[in-house]
Design a protein around this motif. Structure first.
Motif, PDB file in Angstrom:
ATOM      1  N   SER A 125       0.864  -1.183   0.000  1.00 18.59           N
ATOM      2  CA  SER A 125       0.000   0.000   0.000  1.00 18.59           C
ATOM      3  C   SER A 125       0.900   1.232   0.000  1.00 18.59           C
ATOM      4  O   SER A 125       1.665   1.437   0.946  1.00 18.59           O
ATOM      5  N   PRO A 126       0.855   2.042  -1.050  1.00 21.73           N
ATOM      6  CA  PRO A 126       1.737   3.213  -1.109  1.00 21.73           C
ATOM      7  C   PRO A 126       1.272   4.367  -0.214  1.00 21.73           C
ATOM      8  O   PRO A 126       2.029   5.285   0.062  1.00 21.73           O
ATOM      9  N   ARG A 127       0.028   4.278   0.238  1.00 19.74           N
ATOM     10  CA  ARG A 127      -0.509   5.318   1.136  1.00 19.74           C
ATOM     11  C   ARG A 127      -0.261   4.867   2.568  1.00 19.74           C
ATOM     12  O   ARG A 127      -0.957   3.998   3.083  1.00 19.74           O
ATOM     13  N   VAL A 128       0.747   5.465   3.192  1.00 17.05           N
ATOM     14  CA  VAL A 128       1.135   5.037   4.528  1.00 17.05           C
ATOM     15  C   VAL A 128       0.738   6.090   5.552  1.00 17.05           C
ATOM     16  O   VAL A 128       1.121   7.259   5.439  1.00 17.05           O
ATOM     17  N   ILE A 129      -0.032   5.681   6.529  1.00 21.09           N
ATOM     18  CA  ILE A 129      -0.425   6.567   7.621  1.00 21.09           C
ATOM     19  C   ILE A 129       0.587   6.389   8.741  1.00 21.09           C
ATOM     20  O   ILE A 129       0.864   5.262   9.162  1.00 21.09           O
TER      21      ILE A 129
END
Length: 216
Positions: A8-12
């Motif tokens: 997942s390239p969207r890292v929180i």
């Protein structure tokens, strides 16, 4: 297949100086269980819902709700995070990542580029998605398991036997698990018409002792 194709390239993330309250709210708001921890934009740790539960007051505490909130606001993420977490390169194979997750019994791996920048997160759910895709399990069809000799060319011989009839191969995997000494199991997922399927099974059973068909 590489990690970069499944992560997942969207890292929180959270900062190591953030309070535990911030981490808790971030987890709940985004419905996630793992948070990479940064300091000066570099990965320094990981904090999970399990880490937070261990650091939180017991339900049997005598503190009232306001005292609990105050306490959680004073504890910093750096006080409860796992330092130097296991990581994986975006160019690593999905198999290597799966081995790391299984060996260390963790739920996710931060993904780093060549400059050690955090560029993604690979979770155990991503591994499952890759496995489903590799095996073709998300497509209806037939799967035949055949025990073949553990020697060069044995899979080609198997496929040549099936090529006498019309079929479409979806995936081929092999394993030594549950195979006899000197053998391995080949798992071949394919599509074929009923008349060709009968001929394929007859052909395989005439050559191999252990042939098992599964139809999705």
């Amino acid at each position: 297949m590489y990690v970069k194709d499944w992560m997942s390239p969207r890292v929180i993330t959270v900062d190591e100086s953030d309070s535990l309250s911030v981490a808790i709210n971030t987890l709940k708001r985004n419905k996630i269980r793992h948070l990479p921890v940064l300091s000066d934009d570099k990965l320094v740790g990981m904090v999970t819902d399990r880490d937070i539960k261990r650091a939180s007051p017991s339900k049997a505490t005598s503190l009232d709700i306001w005292e609990v909130h105050y306490l959680m606001s004073k504890i910093k993420v750096k006080d409860v995070m796992v330092r130097k977490p296991y990581t994986v390169s975006d160019e690593a194979t999905i198999e290597k990542a799966a081995l790391l997750i299984d060996k260390h019994k963790i739920g996710s791996l931060p993904v780093l580029d060549d400059n050690d920048n955090l560029i993604g997160l690979l979770s155990i759910h991503d591994i499952f998605s890759a496995l489903i895709n590799i095996t073709g399990a998300n497509k209806a069809g037939k799967r035949v398991a055949v025990e073949v000799p553990d020697e060069p060319g044995s899979i080609q011989v198997l496929c040549d036997s099936m090529r006498k009839y019309t079929f479409k191969c979806v995936s081929i995997l092999s394993t030594y698990n549950n195979a006899r000494e000197g053998s391995r199991l080949v798992l071949l997922r394919f599509n074929a018409k009923d008349e060709d399927l009968d001929n394929i099974l007859t052909e395989l059973k005439s050559q191999y002792d252990n042939v098992t068909l599964t139809i999705d």
